[in-house]
Write a protein that holds these residues in place. Structure first.
Motif, PDB file in Angstrom:
ATOM      1  N   UNK A  97       0.894  -1.075  -0.109  1.00  0.00           N
ATOM      2  CA  UNK A  97      -0.052   0.007  -0.021  1.00  0.00           C
ATOM      3  C   UNK A  97       0.753   1.198   0.118  1.00  0.00           C
ATOM      4  N   UNK A  98       0.117   2.252  -0.536  1.00  0.00           N
ATOM      5  CA  UNK A  98       1.062   3.707  -0.442  1.00  0.00           C
ATOM      6  C   UNK A  98       1.200   4.132   0.890  1.00  0.00           C
ATOM      7  N   UNK A  99       2.100   4.299   1.340  1.00  0.00           N
ATOM      8  CA  UNK A  99       2.456   4.943   2.679  1.00  0.00           C
ATOM      9  C   UNK A  99       2.200   6.593   2.633  1.00  0.00           C
ATOM     10  N   UNK A 100       2.753   6.883   1.503  1.00  0.00           N
ATOM     11  CA  UNK A 100       2.734   8.579   1.195  1.00  0.00           C
ATOM     12  C   UNK A 100       2.742   8.400  -0.329  1.00  0.00           C
ATOM     13  N   UNK A 101       1.927   9.498  -0.685  1.00  0.00           N
ATOM     14  CA  UNK A 101       1.841   9.791  -2.203  1.00  0.00           C
ATOM     15  C   UNK A 101       0.768   9.001  -2.987  1.00  0.00           C
ATOM     16  N   UNK A 102      -0.070   8.463  -2.185  1.00  0.00           N
ATOM     17  CA  UNK A 102      -1.040   7.690  -2.933  1.00  0.00           C
ATOM     18  C   UNK A 102      -2.388   7.539  -1.826  1.00  0.00           C
ATOM     19  N   UNK A 103      -3.087   6.298  -2.134  1.00  0.00           N
ATOM     20  CA  UNK A 103      -4.399   6.360  -1.434  1.00  0.00           C
ATOM     21  C   UNK A 103      -4.058   5.123  -0.342  1.00  0.00           C
ATOM     22  N   UNK A 104      -3.983   5.311   1.104  1.00  0.00           N
ATOM     23  CA  UNK A 104      -3.296   4.423   1.931  1.00  0.00           C
ATOM     24  C   UNK A 104      -4.278   3.140   2.341  1.00  0.00           C
ATOM     25  N   UNK A 105      -5.707   3.286   1.707  1.00  0.00           N
ATOM     26  CA  UNK A 105      -6.677   2.306   2.033  1.00  0.00           C
ATOM     27  C   UNK A 105      -6.947   1.416   0.854  1.00  0.00           C
ATOM     28  N   UNK A 106      -6.337   1.548  -0.175  1.00  0.00           N
ATOM     29  CA  UNK A 106      -5.973   0.797  -1.283  1.00  0.00           C
ATOM     30  C   UNK A 106      -4.896  -0.195  -1.159  1.00  0.00           C
ATOM     31  N   UNK A 107      -5.092  -1.497  -0.855  1.00  0.00           N
ATOM     32  CA  UNK A 107      -4.212  -2.293  -0.619  1.00  0.00           C
ATOM     33  C   UNK A 107      -3.986  -3.710  -1.563  1.00  0.00           C
ATOM     34  N   UNK A 108      -2.941  -3.793  -2.094  1.00  0.00           N
ATOM     35  CA  UNK A 108      -2.494  -4.726  -3.023  1.00  0.00           C
ATOM     36  C   UNK A 108      -2.033  -6.119  -2.310  1.00  0.00           C
ATOM     37  N   UNK A 109      -2.649  -7.336  -2.689  1.00  0.00           N
ATOM     38  CA  UNK A 109      -2.167  -8.761  -1.936  1.00  0.00           C
ATOM     39  C   UNK A 109      -1.670  -9.734  -3.028  1.00  0.00           C
ATOM     40  N   UNK A 110      -0.470 -10.029  -2.690  1.00  0.00           N
ATOM     41  CA  UNK A 110      -0.004 -11.030  -3.489  1.00  0.00           C
ATOM     42  C   UNK A 110       0.188 -12.203  -2.882  1.00  0.00           C
ATOM     43  N   UNK A 111       0.029 -13.573  -3.401  1.00  0.00           N
ATOM     44  CA  UNK A 111       0.506 -14.811  -2.585  1.00  0.00           C
ATOM     45  C   UNK A 111       1.519 -15.538  -3.456  1.00  0.00           C
ATOM     46  N   UNK A 112       2.625 -15.860  -2.900  1.00  0.00           N
ATOM     47  CA  UNK A 112       3.790 -16.508  -3.641  1.00  0.00           C
ATOM     48  C   UNK A 112       4.155 -17.891  -2.734  1.00  0.00           C
ATOM     49  N   UNK A 113       5.291 -18.324  -3.398  1.00  0.00           N
ATOM     50  CA  UNK A 113       5.927 -19.420  -2.778  1.00  0.00           C
ATOM     51  C   UNK A 113       7.399 -18.883  -1.998  1.00  0.00           C
ATOM     52  N   UNK A 114       7.780 -19.602  -1.112  1.00  0.00           N
ATOM     53  CA  UNK A 114       8.771 -19.132  -0.384  1.00  0.00           C
ATOM     54  C   UNK A 114       9.378 -20.432   0.139  1.00  0.00           C
ATOM     55  N   UNK A 115      10.575 -20.264   0.967  1.00  0.00           N
ATOM     56  CA  UNK A 115      11.312 -21.615   1.746  1.00  0.00           C
ATOM     57  C   UNK A 115      10.240 -22.413   2.244  1.00  0.00           C
ATOM     58  N   UNK A 116      10.281 -23.753   2.323  1.00  0.00           N
ATOM     59  CA  UNK A 116       9.141 -24.623   3.138  1.00  0.00           C
ATOM     60  C   UNK A 116       9.663 -24.824   4.640  1.00  0.00           C
ATOM     61  N   UNK A 117       8.863 -24.911   5.363  1.00  0.00           N
ATOM     62  CA  UNK A 117       9.218 -25.200   6.644  1.00  0.00           C
ATOM     63  C   UNK A 117       8.200 -26.506   7.211  1.00  0.00           C
ATOM     64  N   UNK A 118       8.591 -27.410   8.025  1.00  0.00           N
ATOM     65  CA  UNK A 118       7.651 -28.344   8.455  1.00  0.00           C
ATOM     66  C   UNK A 118       6.825 -27.658   9.235  1.00  0.00           C
ATOM     67  N   UNK A 119       5.325 -28.214   9.028  1.00  0.00           N
ATOM     68  CA  UNK A 119       4.247 -27.667   9.778  1.00  0.00           C
ATOM     69  C   UNK A 119       4.190 -28.276  11.215  1.00  0.00           C
TER      70      UNK A 119
END
Length: 347
Positions: free
Chosen positions: A119-141
């Motif tokens: 989200x834009x902390x400064x210079x934009x609209x702070x209430x618009x949030x972009x969410x991305x789901x990706x893959x990272x290093x795995x860990x045991x559950x």
């Protein structure tokens, strides 16, 4: 909208599907958020859930300060980290990242999911949030965390879409109303898709083309809708409407009122301050507070007193000089007595 639905994760989402992307660069996130401000002016957001998203899925939501970030059906084994970085002149991007996520009681055998919020902390609209789901290093559950994070089944959604920005802010759009692209899915390739994986400049160019096409389509739909039905009611200038107060944050309403009042006051005081140049008299001399005759009289008096004191001092010096001369003319007794006899001192 009920309070229980809010706690279960019901949120305002951008209606168009966003193309999946393996990774989202900071530059692409800033570009998406800035273009989202323009699209949100004319596109109502719909109520929906984010539940067990797949790898690469992207969402654009509008968050109010009264509600926490909605749950997404994923359990995370790490604390969310926040960083703020510069994103151009006068802009700052806030990135929230949490790692080691998994869907409880599913086919996930390791905690490999990563969620990033932009989200834009400064210079934009702070209430618009972009969410991305990706893959990272795995860990045991961890076995003690393998529990659902929300109650299922999720409640059905019966809330109408809502304008979150622009002139129609707070207005609801019901399913039987025809109001542009929010009521129907867009054709393939439209919306705010990032495009395929490849050169970053090519992805940004494709994204900008898609957004411009969506904006043109929205303008055509609005023009056709206005010609097909009676003109909408006049815009209500009062910011204290019930719908707006319920859906918008206190900070947003206060900022809107401040801008409006500032414009009204500026029209009044700008004319009063700059309508004409005021002629000011030349500044007075710093010596104008003194009376010349009085000063000259005091100078003459002080000069006479000084002359008098000098005369007295000269007379005292002359008297002292005369007294010293009289004492020096007396030769005195130069004889000396030796053994009772008087003997003249030889010269």
């Amino acid at each position: 909208m009920s309070v229980s639905s809010q706690h279960e994760g019901l949120c305002l989402r951008y209606p168009e599907p966003l193309g999946p992307q393996a990774n989202v660069s900071y530059e692409a996130a800033v570009s998406m958020l800035m273009r989202a401000i323009q699209l949100a002016q004319h596109t109502p957001f719909v109520w929906g859930y984010i539940d067990k998203p797949q790898e690469g899925h992207i969402y654009l939501i509008f968050m109010t300060q009264q509600l926490p970030f909605p749950p997404d059906g994923i359990r995370y084994q790490d604390q969310e980290q926040k960083i703020i970085m510069p994103a151009g002149p006068g802009r700052e991007l806030e990135v929230m990242e949490v790692k080691f996520g998994f869907v409880p009681n599913s086919s996930d055998t390791t905690a490999w999911r990563v969620r990033r919020r932009y989200r834009m902390h400064k210079g934009g609209h702070p209430q618009l949030v972009l969410i991305h789901y990706g893959r990272g290093q795995p860990m045991p559950i961890m076995p003690n965390l393998n529990q659902p994070v929300r109650n299922y089944p999720l409640r059905p959604i019966n809330e109408p879409a809502l304008f979150v920005m622009g002139e129609k802010i707070g207005q609801k759009v019901y399913p039987n109303q025809h109001s542009g692209p929010a009521e129907r899915p867009g054709p393939p390739g439209m919306g705010m898709s990032f495009g395929g994986i490849g050169n970053q400049q090519a992805m940004l160019a494709q994204q900008n083309n898609n957004l411009e096409a969506l904006e043109r389509r929205s303008q055509r739909d609005r023009s056709g809708s206005m010609n097909a039905r009676a003109p909408p009611p006049a815009r209500i200038e009062d910011d204290d409407s019930a719908d707006e107060s319920d859906m918008m944050s206190t900070r947003t309403l206060a900022l809107t009122r401040y801008k409006r009042n500032h414009e009204l006051m500026n029209e009044v005081f700008m004319y009063a301050a700059f309508s004409r140049k005021k002629e000011f008299p030349p500044p007075k001399s710093p010596y104008s507070v003194f009376d010349i005759a009085n000063v000259e009289a005091r100078v003459a008096k002080m000069t006479a007193e000084i002359d008098e004191l000098r005369s007295k001092a000269e007379a005292r010096r002359e008297a002292r000089s005369n007294a010293d001369g009289a004492v020096g003319d007396d030769p005195g007794d130069v004889s000396m007595e030796v053994s009772g006899t008087t003997e003249e001192v030889p010269t």
